[in-house]
Design an enzyme around this catalytic site. Structure first.
Site: not given
Length: 396
Positions: A213, A340, A355
């Site tokens: 992003h 998980d 990210s």
């Protein structure tokens, strides 16, 4: 008798409507353009798991999609690429970025001899998020340079070049004096720094991609326009666990700020990209992976590689919950959920700093983690890897 006819019509029309709806949703999930490996045959091309899409044929760089194997319903552009492999990231990286010109992040009133007056720049139409690049034809190098240029003026009127929504515009501003010095009445920013996660490294071209992003300003939410930037070694020192309503965060330190791993050249909707000056191969997951384009990804089990402590990158289980139809690059391509137990215990799910963490499915790199849902820290978004590869220049 009439009721009987209506019943028969319903029996005939209902299956047709169901078939039409299935076809519509199947077609809407098929992109306008797909990438395939150079050596791929027609049977290698996967467009949809729907049983109604069969026997699609590639002809002259077009894929003819057929309903039930014989009714043409759509033509998809096909771009063939070499058997593309890149090295997965997953390592924590430091990011330092200087913006082109200065970014306007606030307005301020001026205490003139006649009393308080509104920001001259605001009165002239300068908005938050604008990027000032020139004053009277001279380039602005930094916040300090802007301040110096204003201080040395001997005329209250200046001409400003600025960028708004990608377009260069001009304005004349009539400045006000405060304490006998001319003032614009602006708060500006020229740099930012933080940590994120490396997504991929292409050893053939030395190109890297990270974040998934854009880097945006926290006050204006506008992306920084890159003047220059560096990718640095970083170390994760602690984790603030994500909770409902409060996103978590990886806290890290830059390691040797003077030694740049790569130069940052682009800041786009799909992440940050540039050229590496050091080998960025992940020391733990050091084998290249094939790329899985968006037409190959499916909902279901997948994994991410990320770094949440000093032990380095590790692989964790996730689920791709939903694939979103996109024809333009954007960081919200798929909905993902962390499954998980170890990762949930340590981080609560997806946290800031993760990210860019590569998403792996069927031993292919298919995307990267981008955002977390504030009220569901175990759920977030990922981006299709092909958007990152396109903005990086690895594929056309």
């Amino acid at each position: 008798m009439r009721m009987k006819k209506l019943k028969y019509l319903g029996v005939i029309i209902t299956p047709m409507l169901i078939l039409g709806l299935i076809t519509f949703f199947s077609l809407s999930s098929i992109p306008e353009k797909i990438y395939v490996n150079e050596a791929a045959s027609t049977s290698d091309v996967v467009l949809s798991d729907n049983i109604f899409m069969k026997n699609s044929k590639i002809k002259k760089d077009k894929l003819q999609v057929k309903l039930l194997g014989f009714i043409p319903v759509k033509s998809v552009a096909v771009s063939k690429v070499n058997d593309l492999e890149v090295y997965p990231g997953g390592t924590s990286v430091g990011i330092k970025l200087s913006t082109k010109g200065v970014l306007v992040v606030g307005h301020s009133d001026i205490e003139s001899v006649e009393g308080k007056v509104e920001s001259p720049a605001k009165n002239s139409g300068i908005e938050l998020g604008d990027v000032l690049i020139k004053i009277n034809g001279e380039e602005i190098q930094s916040s300090k340079d802007l301040s110096k240029k204003i201080k040395n003026l001997d005329n209250s009127k200046i001409n400003v070049d600025y960028i708004r929504n990608g377009n260069i515009e001009k304005k004349e501003i009539d400045l006000e004096k405060e304490n006998n010095e001319y003032k614009l009445g602006l708060w500006v920013r020229d740099s930012t720094a933080g940590i994120g996660t490396l997504t991929f490294y292409d050893k053939n071209t030395s190109i890297f991609g990270a974040l998934g992003h854009p880097i945006t300003d926290g006050d204006t939410n506008k992306p920084f326009i890159v003047r220059n930037g560096d990718l640095l070694n970083s170390s994760v020192i602690s984790v603030r666990k994500g909770e409902k309503g409060s996103p978590g965060e990886l806290k890290g330190l830059f390691v040797n700020e003077k030694e740049s791993l790569a130069t940052i050249e682009k800041n786009t909707e799909a992440g940050i990209f540039g050229e590496a000056s050091a080998d960025l191969v992940n020391p733990t997951f050091n084998k290249p992976l094939k790329v899985g384009f968006r037409n190959e990804i499916k909902e279901g089990a997948a994994k991410i590689i990320t770094t949440i402590d000093e032990n380095g990158p590790k692989m964790y289980d996730i689920e791709i919950v939903k694939l979103l139809a996109q024809e333009e690059p954007g960081p919200k391509s798929m909905v993902i959920k962390v499954t998980d137990e170890e990762l949930l215990e340590k981080t609560g799910g997806i946290v800031q700093g993760m990210s860019g963490s590569p998403i792996i499915q069927d031993n292919k790199l298919v995307g990267a983690v981008t955002h977390v849902l504030i009220n569901k820290p175990d759920v977030g978004y990922g981006i299709y890897i092909e958007w990152m590869l396109k903005d990086a220049g690895v594929i056309e």
